[in-house]
Design a protein around this motif. Structure first.
Motif, short mmCIF file in Angstrom:
data_model
loop_
_atom_site.label_atom_id
_atom_site.label_comp_id
_atom_site.label_asym_id
_atom_site.label_seq_id
_atom_site.Cartn_x
_atom_site.Cartn_y
_atom_site.Cartn_z
N ALA A 25 2.74 14.16 8.16
CA ALA A 25 3.40 12.86 8.06
C ALA A 25 3.33 12.32 6.63
CB ALA A 25 2.77 11.87 9.03
N GLY A 26 2.20 12.51 5.96
CA GLY A 26 2.08 12.08 4.57
C GLY A 26 3.03 12.83 3.66
N VAL A 27 3.15 14.14 3.88
CA VAL A 27 4.09 14.94 3.09
C VAL A 27 5.52 14.49 3.36
CG1 VAL A 27 5.03 17.27 2.82
CG2 VAL A 27 2.56 16.92 2.88
N LEU A 28 5.85 14.26 4.62
CA LEU A 28 7.20 13.79 4.96
C LEU A 28 7.49 12.43 4.32
CD1 LEU A 28 9.79 14.33 6.57
CD2 LEU A 28 8.73 13.10 8.47
N GLY A 29 6.51 11.54 4.36
CA GLY A 29 6.68 10.23 3.71
C GLY A 29 6.88 10.36 2.21
N SER A 30 6.18 11.29 1.58
CA SER A 30 6.36 11.52 0.15
C SER A 30 7.74 12.07 -0.15
CB SER A 30 5.30 12.51 -0.36
OG SER A 30 4.02 11.95 -0.25
N LEU A 31 8.21 12.99 0.71
CA LEU A 31 9.56 13.53 0.50
C LEU A 31 10.63 12.46 0.64
CD1 LEU A 31 9.28 16.94 2.38
CD2 LEU A 31 9.44 16.56 -0.09
N VAL A 32 10.49 11.59 1.63
CA VAL A 32 11.46 10.50 1.81
C VAL A 32 11.41 9.55 0.63
CG1 VAL A 32 12.00 8.48 3.23
CG2 VAL A 32 11.51 10.68 4.32
N ALA A 33 10.20 9.23 0.16
CA ALA A 33 10.08 8.33 -0.99
C ALA A 33 10.69 8.98 -2.24
CB ALA A 33 8.61 8.00 -1.24
N GLY A 34 10.49 10.27 -2.42
CA GLY A 34 11.11 10.96 -3.55
C GLY A 34 12.62 10.99 -3.45
N ASP A 44 9.42 2.10 -8.26
CA ASP A 44 8.16 1.43 -7.99
C ASP A 44 7.24 2.36 -7.20
OD1 ASP A 44 6.19 -0.44 -7.72
OD2 ASP A 44 7.22 -1.64 -6.21
N PRO A 45 6.06 2.71 -7.74
CA PRO A 45 5.16 3.61 -7.01
C PRO A 45 4.56 2.96 -5.76
CG PRO A 45 4.14 2.89 -9.06
CD PRO A 45 5.54 2.38 -9.07
N VAL A 46 4.52 1.65 -5.70
CA VAL A 46 3.98 0.98 -4.53
C VAL A 46 4.86 1.23 -3.30
CG1 VAL A 46 3.41 -1.27 -3.52
CG2 VAL A 46 2.79 -0.77 -5.88
N ALA A 47 6.16 1.23 -3.51
CA ALA A 47 7.08 1.49 -2.39
C ALA A 47 6.87 2.88 -1.83
CB ALA A 47 8.53 1.31 -2.86
N ALA A 48 6.63 3.85 -2.70
CA ALA A 48 6.36 5.21 -2.23
C ALA A 48 5.06 5.25 -1.43
CB ALA A 48 6.29 6.17 -3.41
N GLY A 49 4.06 4.54 -1.89
CA GLY A 49 2.80 4.48 -1.15
C GLY A 49 2.94 3.81 0.20
N VAL A 50 3.75 2.76 0.24
CA VAL A 50 3.99 2.06 1.51
C VAL A 50 4.72 2.97 2.49
CG1 VAL A 50 5.29 0.17 2.57
CG2 VAL A 50 3.90 -0.26 0.55
N ARG A 52 4.68 6.25 2.55
CA ARG A 52 3.73 7.28 2.96
C ARG A 52 2.75 6.72 4.00
NH1 ARG A 52 3.11 9.22 -1.90
NH2 ARG A 52 1.52 7.72 -2.43
N GLY A 53 2.27 5.53 3.75
CA GLY A 53 1.34 4.89 4.70
C GLY A 53 1.97 4.62 6.05
N LEU A 54 3.22 4.16 6.03
CA LEU A 54 3.92 3.92 7.29
C LEU A 54 4.16 5.21 8.06
CD1 LEU A 54 6.52 1.19 6.26
CD2 LEU A 54 4.49 0.92 7.72
N ALA A 55 4.45 6.29 7.35
CA ALA A 55 4.64 7.58 8.02
C ALA A 55 3.34 8.05 8.68
CB ALA A 55 5.13 8.62 7.02
N VAL A 56 2.23 7.87 7.99
CA VAL A 56 0.94 8.28 8.55
C VAL A 56 0.57 7.39 9.74
CG1 VAL A 56 -1.54 8.44 8.06
CG2 VAL A 56 0.11 9.33 6.41
N LEU A 57 0.81 6.09 9.64
CA LEU A 57 0.52 5.20 10.77
C LEU A 57 1.39 5.53 11.98
CD1 LEU A 57 -0.02 1.70 9.15
CD2 LEU A 57 -1.67 3.07 10.39
#
Length: 90
Positions: A25-34, A44-50, A52-57
């Protein structure tokens, strides 16, 4: 298995299988953010972190019930076999 290394190896194997959905899920969130960063110019790197966090949650919400059941089963099985650690079977 009645040896301690076998019990530890089994526990570590289970830990890997438990963590794998969150890792994916973290990898998928990173791919979507990229993809969003490239598509709409999100820098904004914060949006990518958010994301990724939402994908993991989200993944955590789907697997937490299975984890509780697996943990209960593993705990009961391990406690029942713990008294046999170090003994020889005849």
């Amino acid at each position: 298995m009645t040896d301690l290394p076998g019990l530890v190896l089994e526990g570590l194997g289970l830990a890997v299988t438990v963590v794998l959905p969150l890792l994916l899920a973290g990898v998928l969130g990173s791919l979507v953010a990229g993809w969003l960063a490239a598509r709409i110019g999100l820098s904004d790197p914060v949006a990518a972190g958010v994301l990724r966090g939402l994908a993991v949650l989200g993944a955590l919400a789907f697997v937490v019930g299975d984890w509780a059941e697996t943990a209960q089963t593993m705990t009961a099985d391990t406690w029942s076999r713990l008294s046999a650690v170090g003994t020889t079977e005849r």
